[in-house]
Design an enzyme around this catalytic site. Sequence first.
Site, PDB file in Angstrom:
ATOM      1  N   HIS A 195       0.813  -1.217   0.000  1.00  0.00           N
ATOM      2  CA  HIS A 195       0.000   0.000   0.000  1.00  0.00           C
ATOM      3  C   HIS A 195       0.843   1.262   0.000  1.00  0.00           C
ATOM      4  O   HIS A 195       1.889   1.339   0.647  1.00  0.00           O
ATOM      5  CB  HIS A 195      -1.014   0.003   1.144  1.00  0.00           C
ATOM      6  CG  HIS A 195      -0.448   0.018   2.542  1.00  0.00           C
ATOM      7  ND1 HIS A 195      -0.179   1.182   3.224  1.00  0.00           N
ATOM      8  CD2 HIS A 195      -0.140  -0.993   3.393  1.00  0.00           C
ATOM      9  CE1 HIS A 195       0.264   0.900   4.428  1.00  0.00           C
ATOM     10  NE2 HIS A 195       0.309  -0.414   4.556  1.00  0.00           N
ATOM     11  N   ASP A 234       6.159   1.812   6.931  1.00  0.00           N
ATOM     12  CA  ASP A 234       4.887   1.139   6.676  1.00  0.00           C
ATOM     13  C   ASP A 234       4.082   2.022   5.717  1.00  0.00           C
ATOM     14  O   ASP A 234       3.556   3.050   6.117  1.00  0.00           O
ATOM     15  CB  ASP A 234       4.154   0.947   7.993  1.00  0.00           C
ATOM     16  CG  ASP A 234       2.761   0.372   7.843  1.00  0.00           C
ATOM     17  OD1 ASP A 234       2.444  -0.154   6.768  1.00  0.00           O
ATOM     18  OD2 ASP A 234       1.973   0.482   8.806  1.00  0.00           O
ATOM     19  N   GLU A 289      -5.206   1.409   2.559  1.00  0.00           N
ATOM     20  CA  GLU A 289      -5.055   0.316   3.515  1.00  0.00           C
ATOM     21  C   GLU A 289      -5.151   0.806   4.949  1.00  0.00           C
ATOM     22  O   GLU A 289      -5.704   0.123   5.816  1.00  0.00           O
ATOM     23  CB  GLU A 289      -3.706  -0.383   3.282  1.00  0.00           C
ATOM     24  CG  GLU A 289      -3.542  -1.699   4.045  1.00  0.00           C
ATOM     25  CD  GLU A 289      -2.993  -1.529   5.454  1.00  0.00           C
ATOM     26  OE1 GLU A 289      -3.034  -2.506   6.232  1.00  0.00           O
ATOM     27  OE2 GLU A 289      -2.512  -0.419   5.790  1.00  0.00           O
ATOM     28  N   GLU A 290      -4.617   2.002   5.221  1.00  0.00           N
ATOM     29  CA  GLU A 290      -4.573   2.493   6.596  1.00  0.00           C
ATOM     30  C   GLU A 290      -5.961   2.800   7.169  1.00  0.00           C
ATOM     31  O   GLU A 290      -6.103   2.942   8.388  1.00  0.00           O
ATOM     32  CB  GLU A 290      -3.682   3.736   6.698  1.00  0.00           C
ATOM     33  CG  GLU A 290      -2.203   3.490   6.419  1.00  0.00           C
ATOM     34  CD  GLU A 290      -1.520   2.606   7.453  1.00  0.00           C
ATOM     35  OE1 GLU A 290      -2.204   2.179   8.400  1.00  0.00           O
ATOM     36  OE2 GLU A 290      -0.320   2.341   7.309  1.00  0.00           O
ATOM     37  N   ASP A 303       3.401  -6.226   4.288  1.00  0.00           N
ATOM     38  CA  ASP A 303       3.224  -5.210   5.328  1.00  0.00           C
ATOM     39  C   ASP A 303       4.344  -5.375   6.354  1.00  0.00           C
ATOM     40  O   ASP A 303       5.304  -6.117   6.128  1.00  0.00           O
ATOM     41  CB  ASP A 303       1.847  -5.324   5.987  1.00  0.00           C
ATOM     42  CG  ASP A 303       1.231  -3.958   6.246  1.00  0.00           C
ATOM     43  OD1 ASP A 303       1.892  -3.130   6.910  1.00  0.00           O
ATOM     44  OD2 ASP A 303       0.099  -3.701   5.798  1.00  0.00           O
ATOM     45  N   HIS A 363       4.130   2.486  13.152  1.00  0.00           N
ATOM     46  CA  HIS A 363       3.251   3.647  13.320  1.00  0.00           C
ATOM     47  C   HIS A 363       3.785   4.618  14.360  1.00  0.00           C
ATOM     48  O   HIS A 363       3.047   5.462  14.859  1.00  0.00           O
ATOM     49  CB  HIS A 363       1.820   3.226  13.676  1.00  0.00           C
ATOM     50  CG  HIS A 363       1.023   2.785  12.493  1.00  0.00           C
ATOM     51  ND1 HIS A 363      -0.347   2.794  12.467  1.00  0.00           N
ATOM     52  CD2 HIS A 363       1.396   2.327  11.278  1.00  0.00           C
ATOM     53  CE1 HIS A 363      -0.786   2.351  11.300  1.00  0.00           C
ATOM     54  NE2 HIS A 363       0.278   2.058  10.560  1.00  0.00           N
TER      55      HIS A 363
END
Length: 381
Positions: free
Chosen positions: A72, A189, A223-224, A244, A324
């Site tokens: 992503h 990410d 995706e998030e 991922d 994150h």
Amino acid sequence: MKRLKIDRDYLVDLLVRMLAVPSPCGFTDPMVHCVGEELQNLGVSFELTRRGAIRATLPGTEVGPARGIVAHLDTIGAMVRELKPNGRLAVAPIGTWSSRFAEGARVTIFTETAEKRGSVLPLLASGHAFGDAVDSQPSSWEHVEIRIDEVVETAEDLAQCGFQVGNVVCFDPNPEILRNGFIVSRHLDDKAGVASLLAAVKAVVDSGVAIEVECHPLFTISEEVGSGASHVLHGNVAELVAIDNATNAPGQNSIGQGVTIAMMDSAGPFDYHLTTKLLQVCAEYEIPHARDVFRDYRCDAASAIDAGNDIRTALICFAADASHGYERTHIRSLESLSELLALYMQSPPTLSRDRKKFGPLEGFPMQNTEFQRFVDPKKRN
């Protein structure tokens, strides 16, 4: 199948270039152009959905079920939700992440006419002004604000500078590439996953190896926030491998300098046969790997299933300490991921019967040959 050499310099250079491109969910057009231009440079055909998800194609030599590999392009970020009376901005997160990792960040706010700079600060930002209260204030998005690098004292000043509710806030990645192989940056990410996928595509294209099964490198843009690969699959895709991050943390079994293969995430178990195949490829070609279970996140594969696709899914991951947040990976993990992807692209279908959406019971696989005793009277005790 042949283990291909991954161009490390290409992988790292591409990752650094992509990290410099802002792409929080809902603001991914610049990243779509970046990856599209890279695919053009590699000579790989592709097409875009209406909103910009990318579906590339590597042709196969045989007629068979196609496969997809998905990473992503979107990252976490924030959005302006209020012009505050004190001349600062209140924000809401884009994606799921903690405000404690936003504090102190340098950011760009994209107004409709300009890019503005600022810093994310807690409401009580100075011990000289607030004493010990700076250590006891709560950690939440309600307790941070953006200080704008403009002469603004009121909400009216902010409006005159062009700020509006809904402006997108992009967080500086601040990448650092260390000589010992560690890579530290925000937004690894999933830009590290995107770079690894493109490095694998480059290795396959440069080598000229034959691909038996048509392969679709896919790049999603949401995706998030959970929708991910729900909108980019071909109807003939029978198996989908998502890329991922592996959460390196106590209680996890992820590997720091190899590839981690997920057995399950919060959406449930991945396909037994496809996952077993990937584990066997790692073992046969001596790719450092580990297995893990991720309880608190889901990936592009889950959204593909939620959208009604009857496909086999798997999840393979690069190392990501403090995902994150203040993320860190290692070049060996990215190389291992690229090597596995390049081998998977060359591999035959996981199950040839998947060419058809429907079929008879005859030929349907067993997850373990020992289970045959449950259905075959001759094998019962």
